[in-house]
Write a protein that holds these residues in place. Structure first.
Motif, mmCIF file in Angstrom:
data_model
loop_
_atom_site.group_PDB
_atom_site.id
_atom_site.type_symbol
_atom_site.label_atom_id
_atom_site.label_comp_id
_atom_site.label_asym_id
_atom_site.label_seq_id
_atom_site.Cartn_x
_atom_site.Cartn_y
_atom_site.Cartn_z
ATOM 1 N N GLY A 95 -10.605 -1.783 -2.601
ATOM 2 C CA GLY A 95 -9.786 -2.938 -2.269
ATOM 3 C C GLY A 95 -10.488 -4.274 -2.399
ATOM 4 N N SER A 146 -4.584 5.486 5.149
ATOM 5 C CA SER A 146 -4.310 6.165 3.890
ATOM 6 C C SER A 146 -4.465 5.187 2.740
ATOM 7 N N ARG A 147 -5.408 5.469 1.859
ATOM 8 C CA ARG A 147 -5.646 4.599 0.719
ATOM 9 C C ARG A 147 -4.609 4.902 -0.370
ATOM 10 N N ASN A 156 -6.900 6.550 -10.145
ATOM 11 C CA ASN A 156 -7.555 5.758 -9.089
ATOM 12 C C ASN A 156 -7.771 4.297 -9.472
ATOM 13 N N GLY A 184 0.820 -1.202 0.000
ATOM 14 C CA GLY A 184 0.000 0.000 0.000
ATOM 15 C C GLY A 184 0.852 1.249 0.000
ATOM 16 N N TYR A 213 -6.899 2.137 -4.186
ATOM 17 C CA TYR A 213 -7.735 3.276 -3.796
ATOM 18 C C TYR A 213 -8.790 2.812 -2.791
ATOM 19 N N ARG A 214 -10.056 3.112 -3.006
ATOM 20 C CA ARG A 214 -11.110 2.704 -2.069
ATOM 21 C C ARG A 214 -11.865 1.472 -2.558
#
Length: 290
Positions: free
Chosen positions: A255, A228-229, A235, A132, A252-253
């Protein structure tokens, strides 16, 4: 949430394409997925936002107040209109990872929990780096998008599915975890700082829960989470190869929506030499030379 909204935008179309398969993958390997759909609501003052959301998405049913009450009795009388996405699914990420880890251990996989440097580990063979935002020094274009969330316990409220409350500034959603526990999230701040949540974010998340049902005002705050993404400019994820290191990053968001596909693309590269559309060797080589 799994099986994403059908938003008509380029990046979202990619997430939709690959994310549709995610619920089935997680259910097959963990058996913790719940197929209850999801509900999108807006306060009376924000009805225009609900219409804009409807215009950008597909595969929903429009509900009136009675329809909302039928789906979620504890929201009865609070909202006049909503959107129901019946194909959506959700899971508890922690339960899913525990189930997946247990299954892998049964298959002989060894887990070693300690700080690690991928370059050092290459002496033992090929390394897949999935650190990440910690991999930012090795992936110059990676950025951090701060996310904050709350875990609440409120047995007085019973919700069966994720509920998204549209907000002029921050997309807010609440996801049932069972036994009166809910995850409330999540902010998106263009910053890699991840140590503490801000007072504004916590207040806005709690205000959203209270707007759904005033009983949330008496909820217990079990946890305030901050992280923290990792994200690239568009993205979407990237797979990059450097010698004995393969770096898979930038979810990003998304996952849990995109991780199964990202892992398969890495496996296909190792087994068959296939470079997927997320394989980014040219950009990576250019960055390393500069």
């Amino acid at each position: 949430m799994l099986a994403p909204y059908c938003e008509v935008e380029s990046a979202e179309e990619v997430v939709l394409h690959y994310g549709k398969k995610a619920a089935g993958w997680w259910q097959k390997h963990t058996d913790v997925v719940k197929y209850q759909g999801s509900l999108v609501l807006a306060l009376q003052r924000d009805q225009a936002d609900l219409q804009r959301f409807a215009n950008r998405t597909q595969a929903y049913d429009v509900l009136d107040a009675d329809g909302i009450a039928e789906l979620e009795p504890d929201l009865s009388g609070r909202f006049s209109r909503g959107l129901y996405y019946g194909e959506e699914a959700h899971l508890s990420p922690r339960n899913a990872l525990r189930a997946l880890k247990s299954k892998l251990i049964q298959q002989g996989v060894e887990f070693i929990c300690q700080n690690a440097e991928p370059e050092v580990l290459t002496k033992d063979g090929l390394v897949i780096d999935c650190r990440g935002i910690q991999a930012k020094p090795d992936l110059g274009s990676l950025r951090g998008v701060k996310g904050e969330m709350l875990i609440l316990r409120c047995p007085e409220v019973q919700l069966s599915r994720p509920v998204r409350l549209l907000h002029p500034r921050i997309p807010l959603y609440i996801v049932p975890r069972g036994d009166g526990v809910y995850m409330l999230g999540a902010t998106m701040v263009e910053s890699s700082a991840k140590k503490h949540a801000t007072a504004r974010s916590v207040m806005e998340l709690l205000n959203a829960a209270y707007a759904l049902n005033p009983a949330f005002g008496e909820a217990e705050i079990l946890e305030i989470g901050v992280d923290s993404r990792p994200a690239f400019a568009d993205n979407l994820p990237r797979i990059r190869r450097q010698g004995q290191i393969i770096r898979a990053n930038g979810l990003y968001r998304h996952g849990f929506l995109l991780a199964p596909t990202l892992a398969k693309m890495v496996a296909d590269y190792l087994d068959q030499g296939v470079e997927s559309e997320w394989f980014d060797i040219k950009e990576f080589d250019t960055q390393k030379r500069s």
